[in-house]
Write a protein that holds these residues in place. Structure first.
Motif, short mmCIF file in Angstrom:
data_model
loop_
_atom_site.label_atom_id
_atom_site.label_comp_id
_atom_site.label_asym_id
_atom_site.label_seq_id
_atom_site.Cartn_x
_atom_site.Cartn_y
_atom_site.Cartn_z
N SER A 428 0.83 -1.21 0.00
CA SER A 428 0.00 0.00 0.00
C SER A 428 0.86 1.25 0.00
CB SER A 428 -0.93 0.00 1.22
OG SER A 428 -1.82 -1.09 1.17
N THR A 441 -8.50 5.60 -0.96
CA THR A 441 -8.79 4.36 -1.68
C THR A 441 -7.85 3.24 -1.25
OG1 THR A 441 -9.58 5.59 -3.61
CG2 THR A 441 -8.97 3.29 -3.96
N ASP A 445 -8.83 -0.33 0.73
CA ASP A 445 -8.44 -1.65 0.23
C ASP A 445 -7.60 -2.40 1.28
OD1 ASP A 445 -9.70 -1.04 -2.13
OD2 ASP A 445 -7.85 -0.56 -3.23
N LYS A 448 -9.70 -3.86 4.19
CA LYS A 448 -10.38 -5.12 3.85
C LYS A 448 -9.40 -6.29 3.82
CE LYS A 448 -13.40 -7.27 0.41
NZ LYS A 448 -12.68 -8.55 0.49
N THR A 449 -8.25 -6.05 3.22
CA THR A 449 -7.28 -7.15 3.08
C THR A 449 -6.77 -7.64 4.43
OG1 THR A 449 -6.56 -6.29 0.92
CG2 THR A 449 -5.08 -7.81 2.05
#
Length: 455
Positions: A428, A441, A445, A448-449
């Motif tokens: 990230s 954004t 992501d 969630k991961t």
């Protein structure tokens, strides 16, 4: 057979992500039982099981670690073991030397076969996996309570799972700020007055970056820190997150990265890279090289930094003239908040010699052992009383790191997939620094991961 054992050990690693707390039995009856081996062919007596031999009989215990196979610490480790055996002639220590990169897997395989070493070394990430697999002995009632009570609170808290002390910090590694005095002077900054606040640090970074290039045409950076290429960079990044008031885990123990604090920390990295103040996506080795060669003004490093930079620079102690060290700058928390990592010690839950194993752990945490390690490696002690001794504070460098220990927070590693989560965070960081993707954004992501990983 080896493939089968490896597969089973990987299953234990996965189980570590779901199980919290040391072995679930009593001090003498761990929850995980496996056939016990008796190398001399006789029965295991109660005296042997508790670690003390009858009538002066010698007991042999094993220690698993990687210090013996690394050149920088091999002789020191042998000296430590010799010191323990001299004080405890009824206990002999056999060492199980395993290279660092293979250490976690090999310990898990040995534990799965019921044959792990009595005393197990590990870093904070490894110990979380060992704890999750329930191969660690709860230490309350096993170690001397005076030693436990003397542990610096942040280090004691970091090794507790489900209310149990499952291992003990041995070598704490608080991270502080290193700076290059020569570059400070060239940039018009006082080399004897390092930044104390985050804003002062950013100002110094900007002024040093404005120097452009050195006499050899090398780009000069105000800041060089690990910010990509693997889980280590992401774990170190948590120190910056802490300084903004964030935390990787919420109160329920689940990842919590989609927050204003993480956004500010990511924005700091982005600003540093976008303005050319910091090279993007460098690992720890790259960052250390830049600082050691005099083309980076500021970096963040643990107490191991002095020896690392002396060696990497090729200048030895001469490099100390250019190197300054100071507390991590104060940011949103109002104090010098940073990260610490640790080497830790644990006792195997199925050890037949827990009493002898406890004596070895206590010796390695003793003043004698701490001073030996400090003299050789600038190592810190996790104990309040020892960290304050003159022998552990021989110069300003040591005093800074002992003071930093009081505010350096551990990353609570409660899940065996923590390392995987840090790898995802590193990716990230690269998305923001290299691909210039939107931080909101990217964090959505990432949330969630890593949540899926922890589930």
């Amino acid at each position: 057979m080896k493939k089968r054992l490896l597969a089973m050990s990987m299953a234990l690693l996965m189980a570590a992500g779901l199980t919290v707390g040391c072995g679930g039995g009593t001090a003498d009856t761990p929850a995980t039982q496996a056939p016990k081996t008796q190398k001399d062919g006789g029965e295991t007596t109660q005296a042997q099981a508790s670690g003390g031999g009858e009538s002066g009989e010698q007991v042999t215990i094993r220690f698993a670690g990687w210090l013996e196979v690394e050149e920088a610490t091999s002789q020191l480790f042998k000296d430590l073991i010799a010191g323990f055996e001299a004080e405890n002639p009824d206990i002999k220590v056999e060492t199980v030397a395993i290279p660092f990169n293979n250490f976690k897997d090999q310990v898990m395989i040995a534990a799965n076969s019921g044959d792990a070493a009595d005393v197990i070394m590990g870093n904070d990430q490894m110990m979380s996996a060992f704890n999750g697999a329930q191969i660690l002995q709860p230490l309350e009632g096993v170690l001397d309570q005076a030693v436990i009570d003397d542990l610096i609170p942040v280090y004691k808290e970091a090794t507790m799972y489900d209310g149990k002390l499952c291992s003990v910090a041995w070598m704490p590694h608080p991270v502080a700020m290193f700076y290059n005095k020569d570059l400070f002077a060239k940039a018009g900054l006082d080399p004897e007055a390092p930044p104390k606040t985050w804003d002062e640090m950013i100002d110094a970074i900007a002024k040093i970056s404005a120097l452009g290039e050195d006499e050899n045409g090398n780009r000069i950076y105000g800041l060089a820190i690990p910010n990509g290429k693997g889980s280590h960079a992401a774990q170190r990044f948590q120190g910056i997150v802490y300084s903004y008031g964030g935390n990787f885990l919420d109160d329920t123990g689940m990842p919590n990265v989609e927050t204003p604090e993480y956004k500010e920390a990511f924005q700091f990295l982005k600003d540093m890279a976008d303005q050319g103040y910091m090279p993007e996506c460098v690992d720890a080795k790259d960052a250390r090289s830049l600082f050691a060669t005099g083309v980076a003004g500021i970096t963040f490093e643990s107490e191991m930094g002095r020896n690392i930079y002396r060696t990497t620079s090729g200048l030895g102690e001469e490099f100390d003239k250019s190197m300054g060290v100071a507390l991590f700058p104060v940011n949103k928390t109002g104090e010098s908040t940073t990260i610490n990592t640790r080497h830790e010690l644990g006792i195997y839950a199925q050890s037949e010699h827990k009493e002898a194993a406890a004596k070895l752990v206590e010796y390695l945490l003793s003043e004698e052992a701490a001073v030996m390690y400090y003299d050789a490696q600038d190592a810190m002690s996790p104990r309040v009383s020892i960290s304050q001794l003159p022998e552990m504070n021989k110069d300003e460098y040591s005093r800074i790191f002992n003071e930093q220990s009081a505010t350096a927070k551990p990353v609570k590693i409660t899940n065996a997939l923590f390392d995987n989560a840090m790898s995802e965070m590193s990716k990230s960081m690269e998305r923001v620094l290299v691909n210039h993707e939107d931080i909101d954004t990217v964090l959505a992501d990432l949330q969630k991961t890593v949540t899926d990983l922890y589930k």
